[in-house]
Scaffold this motif. Structure first.
Motif, PDB file in Angstrom:
ATOM      1  N   GLY A 240       0.828  -1.118  -0.063  1.00 35.61           N
ATOM      2  CA  GLY A 240       0.031  -0.248   0.056  1.00 35.61           C
ATOM      3  C   GLY A 240       0.906   1.091  -0.059  1.00 35.61           C
ATOM      4  O   GLY A 240       0.431   2.151  -0.750  1.00 35.61           O
ATOM      5  N   LEU A 241       1.618   1.152   0.769  1.00 35.64           N
ATOM      6  CA  LEU A 241       2.831   2.504   0.994  1.00 35.64           C
ATOM      7  C   LEU A 241       3.265   2.669  -0.328  1.00 35.64           C
ATOM      8  O   LEU A 241       3.651   3.858  -0.856  1.00 35.64           O
ATOM      9  N   SER A 242       3.839   1.576  -0.875  1.00 34.08           N
ATOM     10  CA  SER A 242       4.449   1.904  -2.441  1.00 34.08           C
ATOM     11  C   SER A 242       3.570   2.659  -3.453  1.00 34.08           C
ATOM     12  O   SER A 242       3.859   3.104  -4.586  1.00 34.08           O
ATOM     13  N   SER A 243       2.140   2.454  -3.259  1.00 30.23           N
ATOM     14  CA  SER A 243       1.307   2.919  -4.143  1.00 30.23           C
ATOM     15  C   SER A 243       1.122   4.331  -3.985  1.00 30.23           C
ATOM     16  O   SER A 243       0.603   5.012  -5.155  1.00 30.23           O
ATOM     17  N   VAL A 244       1.628   4.972  -2.765  1.00 28.55           N
ATOM     18  CA  VAL A 244       1.561   6.247  -2.865  1.00 28.55           C
ATOM     19  C   VAL A 244       2.714   6.949  -3.298  1.00 28.55           C
ATOM     20  O   VAL A 244       2.879   7.986  -3.970  1.00 28.55           O
ATOM     21  N   MET A 407      -4.592   9.931  -2.101  1.00 23.63           N
ATOM     22  CA  MET A 407      -4.918   8.603  -1.685  1.00 23.63           C
ATOM     23  C   MET A 407      -4.284   8.297  -0.318  1.00 23.63           C
ATOM     24  O   MET A 407      -4.362   7.145   0.026  1.00 23.63           O
ATOM     25  N   LEU A 408      -3.525   9.130   0.227  1.00 17.81           N
ATOM     26  CA  LEU A 408      -3.228   8.736   1.602  1.00 17.81           C
ATOM     27  C   LEU A 408      -4.226   7.973   2.754  1.00 17.81           C
ATOM     28  O   LEU A 408      -3.562   7.242   3.246  1.00 17.81           O
ATOM     29  N   PRO A 409      -5.250   8.754   2.790  1.00 14.36           N
ATOM     30  CA  PRO A 409      -6.345   8.116   3.704  1.00 14.36           C
ATOM     31  C   PRO A 409      -6.430   6.640   3.622  1.00 14.36           C
ATOM     32  O   PRO A 409      -6.685   5.838   4.354  1.00 14.36           O
ATOM     33  N   LEU A 414      -5.278   0.871   5.059  1.00 17.60           N
ATOM     34  CA  LEU A 414      -4.704  -0.206   5.057  1.00 17.60           C
ATOM     35  C   LEU A 414      -3.409  -0.517   5.856  1.00 17.60           C
ATOM     36  O   LEU A 414      -3.272  -1.684   6.138  1.00 17.60           O
ATOM     37  N   LEU A 415      -2.561   0.418   6.111  1.00 16.42           N
ATOM     38  CA  LEU A 415      -1.475   0.184   6.639  1.00 16.42           C
ATOM     39  C   LEU A 415      -1.650  -0.550   8.159  1.00 16.42           C
ATOM     40  O   LEU A 415      -1.204  -1.309   8.787  1.00 16.42           O
ATOM     41  N   VAL A 416      -2.618   0.451   8.825  1.00 14.28           N
ATOM     42  CA  VAL A 416      -3.097   0.146  10.225  1.00 14.28           C
ATOM     43  C   VAL A 416      -3.669  -1.149  10.427  1.00 14.28           C
ATOM     44  O   VAL A 416      -3.344  -2.079  11.113  1.00 14.28           O
ATOM     45  N   THR A 417      -4.662  -1.497   9.666  1.00 14.62           N
ATOM     46  CA  THR A 417      -5.541  -2.842   9.704  1.00 14.62           C
ATOM     47  C   THR A 417      -4.496  -4.142   9.008  1.00 14.62           C
ATOM     48  O   THR A 417      -4.783  -4.974   9.599  1.00 14.62           O
ATOM     49  N   LEU A 465     -11.968   7.046   1.414  1.00 16.26           N
ATOM     50  CA  LEU A 465     -10.945   6.212   1.315  1.00 16.26           C
ATOM     51  C   LEU A 465     -10.391   5.425   2.487  1.00 16.26           C
ATOM     52  O   LEU A 465      -9.924   4.539   2.261  1.00 16.26           O
ATOM     53  N   PHE A 466     -10.658   6.049   3.802  1.00 14.40           N
ATOM     54  CA  PHE A 466     -10.110   5.403   4.858  1.00 14.40           C
ATOM     55  C   PHE A 466     -10.600   4.043   5.164  1.00 14.40           C
ATOM     56  O   PHE A 466     -10.191   3.063   5.468  1.00 14.40           O
ATOM     57  N   ILE A 467     -12.180   4.270   4.942  1.00 13.28           N
ATOM     58  CA  ILE A 467     -12.820   3.003   5.072  1.00 13.28           C
ATOM     59  C   ILE A 467     -12.426   1.824   4.265  1.00 13.28           C
ATOM     60  O   ILE A 467     -12.501   0.677   4.328  1.00 13.28           O
ATOM     61  N   ASN A 468     -12.374   2.361   2.786  1.00 16.50           N
ATOM     62  CA  ASN A 468     -11.700   1.305   1.843  1.00 16.50           C
ATOM     63  C   ASN A 468     -10.330   0.853   2.341  1.00 16.50           C
ATOM     64  O   ASN A 468     -10.305  -0.588   2.103  1.00 16.50           O
TER      65      ASN A 468
END
Length: 601
Positions: A240-244, A407-409, A414-417, A465-468
């Protein structure tokens, strides 16, 4: 130096595995390695088989007792009653978990994360550079082939890596995939023509197709199933991080340096990954000479699979944009592609001794549920990842770099969960609730995107976005735990590679279907405006021309694009819903902390 026992030959016919074994020596075992040992004195394994773990740190030696008879016949896991029976006792053909000292494990894991970062970064960083590349080579019409070549090779070779890792060994296969990827990246950066760049992207795709799958497979070799969740969760976070970071780096390189650095950046990261894997990753050697290993490859199956997938993926990539969906070339390629895939399936069923996709994987409910869930997650998730940047860049008129930051949210969620669910899976041994919660959130979050409009508040966008992101973080890596807990040890590599493959193919279908819906909606909503002002036709091919129109007309054009994006989000929502429905069929299997094969409950 250590020693290990391995099987000299393995043959699988009609649900029976015949194993010949003897002691042999290897130079690739660490002092802390452990082995599952099966002792028996008869020609068939008795019900009460003794398993012992024996590690002698003083002389770095691992002893494995051989079976007294040179040949034994044991029942394959193909016929096991899933949900009730254990896949069977540890066999000499199984490669158990290799334990590493914690410090060494962390360093190796960092190397694996760099490999994932390398692969996923490459998928996003290039998108920002395409206009600059097309301008330099004066090849605007050929630029789509840069992405197509990468997509075709990476997808087609992805399912092959699981079987190749069984034949040639995990470490050599992983090193091969990274090396090919780096060679392709270097050629891309040095490209002197569009043709050279397209070919080089195809080469890079061959390597990239194996990196993610091989990382997941190697984790199964060095971490017990119970502890696997937290490690695979961190892998999901890196993805996910690399996507940003990808679009941000791409924008910086394009604006401040050269687009070629979007490819050259892979070289130092890849070199570190190679060094860590070569130096610190010690896994059992694959048995047999190179010639014997090559003979085990399902060559005919590999060729038909690649040809069939290329014939299907090309029209899915072209349909609705390069060609109409009802054009002869699209219909012909699809029909021919599915026919070749049918031939591939016949080869796997009737002819292949070691099939790339073993049919018995589809005999259990959980395996089918995971494959279908992964497919629909790919359809929904990559649709979101494709269309949300368009919302920011077209409707809200933001730069590519800014849209990456928007797209950070999603990435934070994704990172947290992803990390949190991994830790909880390892602690409690339960993975299904996280899959279900995640897919409910993803379905809800995708549906909420339909509510977006041109002037949506920052709070709405962040929340949706955060929910997704939370939904994807909960579900994507736990699906890997589900499939790995549902198969015997000897099938983990193939099952993992195929789960990744189904998700990738799902993403191709998802983008094709939602893309067609989006394009048709654009034509529909812009047609009345084009009738009044034919000059508006240009914004279909180049959305950057929208601000050139007067404010009132610009607002109408943006509203037409907003309605089209809503149509795309609407079609992505049922994909995620289908993923949730399919996930309900996943059964719970015990996540063992001990070494050896996974028992099923």
């Amino acid at each position: 130096m250590g020693s290990q026992t391995h099987a000299d030959s393995v043959r699988s016919e009609a649900g029976t595995v015949v194993t010949d074994s003897e002691k042999s020596h290897s130079n690739e075992m660490n002092s802390s390695s452990s082995a599952a040992i099966a002792k028996t004195s008869s020609t068939s394994l008795p019900q009460k088989t003794e398993y012992i773990e024996q590690v002698d740190p003083s002389d770095q030696k691992i002893e494995v007792d051989t079976i007294n008879q040179s040949s034994v016949s044991i029942k394959s896991s193909k016929s096991s009653n899933h949900g009730k029976l254990d896949p069977g006792p540890p066999q000499l053909t199984d490669q158990g978990v290799v334990t590493l000292p914690f410090k060494q494990l962390i360093v190796v894991f960092i190397g694996l994360m760099l490999g994932v970062f390398l692969s996923s970064l490459d998928q996003t960083i290039i998108n920002v550079c395409t206009n600059k590349i097309a301008s330099e080579f004066n090849s605007l019409t050929e630029i789509p082939w840069v992405g197509t070549a990468y997509l075709l090779t990476s997808t087609c070779f992805q399912p092959l890596y699981g079987k190749f890792s069984d034949i040639f060994g995990r470490k050599p296969t992983f090193l091969f995939s990274i090396t090919v990827f780096l060679v392709g990246s270097a050629l891309c950066g040095a490209a002197q023509s569009m043709i050279m760049l397209i070919v080089a992207r195809g080469i890079a795709g061959i390597g990239a197709g194996g990196i993610m799958s091989m990382v997941m497979i190697i984790i199964t070799d060095i971490v017990s199933l119970r502890d696997r969740g937290k490690y695979q969760g961190m892998i999901g976070a890196v993805f996910g991080l690399s996507s940003v970071i990808g679009p941000l780096l791409g924008g910086v390189f394009t604006d401040k340096a050269s687009w070629r650095w979007a490819f050259f950046i892979n070289l130092p990261i890849g070199a570190i990954t190679l060094a860590v894997v070569i130096k610190l990753l010690h896994l059992p050697h694959a048995v047999g000479s190179l010639g014997e290993k090559i003979k085990r490859i399902d060559i005919l199956g590999s060729i038909t699979l690649i040809i069939g997938l290329v014939m299907i993926l090309l029209p899915l990539n072209w349909g609705g944009s390069t060609y109409e969906w009802n054009s002869p070339i699209i219909i012909g390629l699809l029909v021919g592609g599915f026919a070749v895939i049918g031939i591939f399936l016949l080869i796997e069923w009737k002819q292949a001794l070691e099939p790339i996709i073993p049919f018995y994987l589809f005999k259990t409910r959980t395996n089918n549920a995971v494959f279908l869930t992964s497919f629909f997650v790919g359809m929904g998730f990559f649709g979101i990842m494709f269309f949300m940047p368009l919302y920011f860049q077209i409707v809200r008129q933001e730069s590519a770099t800014a849209s990456g930051l928007e797209m950070l949210p999603l990435i934070v969620g994704l990172l947290v969960t992803s990390i949190g669910s991994g830790i909880m899976v390892s602690k409690y041994g339960q993975f299904r609730p996280f899959i279900w919660i995640g897919l409910i959130l993803s379905t809800t979050g995708t549906g909420l995107l339909v509510l977006l409009h041109e002037d949506s508040s920052r709070g709405e966008i962040i929340a949706y976005l955060f929910i997704n992101g939370c939904g994807l973080g909960f579900s994507m890596q736990t699906l890997m735990i589900a499939i790995q807990s549902a198969v015997a040890t000897k099938d983990i590599a193939v099952a993992t590679a195929n789960a990744t493959f189904f998700r990738t193919v799902g993403s191709v279908f998802g983008v094709a279907i939602s893309g067609t819906v989006f394009n048709n909606a654009v034509q529909k909503h812009l047609s009345p405006l084009i009738l009044e002002n034919p000059a508006i036709q240009i914004v279909i091919a180049d959305s950057y021309k929208i601000p050139s129109f007067e404010p009132a007309l610009e607002a109408q054009i943006l509203h037409a694009y907003m309605l089209s994006l809503r149509s795309a989000f609407t079609i992505c929502t049922p994909f995620m819903g289908l993923a949730f429905i399919c996930s309900l069929a996943i059964q719970h299997n015990k996540l063992r902390k001990s070494l050896g094969p996974t028992p099923m409950e």
